[in-house]
Design an enzyme around this catalytic site. Sequence first.
Site, mmCIF file in Angstrom:
data_model
loop_
_atom_site.group_PDB
_atom_site.id
_atom_site.type_symbol
_atom_site.label_atom_id
_atom_site.label_comp_id
_atom_site.label_asym_id
_atom_site.label_seq_id
_atom_site.Cartn_x
_atom_site.Cartn_y
_atom_site.Cartn_z
ATOM 1 C CE LYS A 1 -0.825 6.808 5.981
ATOM 2 N NZ LYS A 1 0.087 6.448 4.868
ATOM 3 N NE ARG B 1 -4.845 4.928 3.150
ATOM 4 C CZ ARG B 1 -4.817 5.838 4.112
ATOM 5 N NH1 ARG B 1 -4.106 6.945 3.951
ATOM 6 N NH2 ARG B 1 -5.521 5.666 5.215
ATOM 7 C CB SER C 1 0.488 12.793 2.697
ATOM 8 O OG SER C 1 -0.602 11.994 2.305
#
Length: 217
Positions: free
Chosen positions: A141, A44, A112
């Site tokens: 996040k 990621r 997710s």
Amino acid sequence: MFREVEQLEFKLYVITDERYHPGCSMLDVVEAALMGGADVVQLRDKRATKKELYQKAVELRQLTARYGKLFIVNDHPDIALAVDADGVHLGQDDLPLAAARRIMGNRIIGISTHSLEQARRAEAEGADYIGVGPVFATQTKENATPVTVELVRQVAGTIRIPFVAIGGIKLHNVDQLLEAGARRICAVSEIVGSVDVKGTCEAFLRKIAAHEQGGTE
């Protein structure tokens, strides 16, 4: 061949994030995680160009293949296919699962989820596993509202496909999730930002094993 059940019998899921180990090679960090027992590695990187992401994916695919572990690419089915990754992981605002399935075929697709409704929908639409989180506040996040341990408990009692708890998970709070029914854990900064990546992975796995045996470490 990619969606065999045994391939999803993972315990520890690691996501790359080079912000947490400046000056250290991503490959060295990931290899240390694999040596520590990580079952799944997800690439990621929201800042890399597509070309940079592809090159990283090539290198991680080679590394994970050498260890016989699963390799997942975040967000990009085309890169996942280009490097022969085991699958792709998609967020709620990414390509719809049905469209991704047409592209990915039998490879793994993870989704997710941030609510029980989203978890149920992902299961019904054919996701191979789901991520549940962020459970706790997390810098990866920053604008996301934590879903709390309660959602983990609800998912554990409702969803039949594998799920992995994610978001702000540390060695000091993981027992709460295991007690709530989580059997698969994902950590980012706690692992890739650790001064002892291998040892941290081993510590997570000891805690998971202890709960499976009916106790805590």
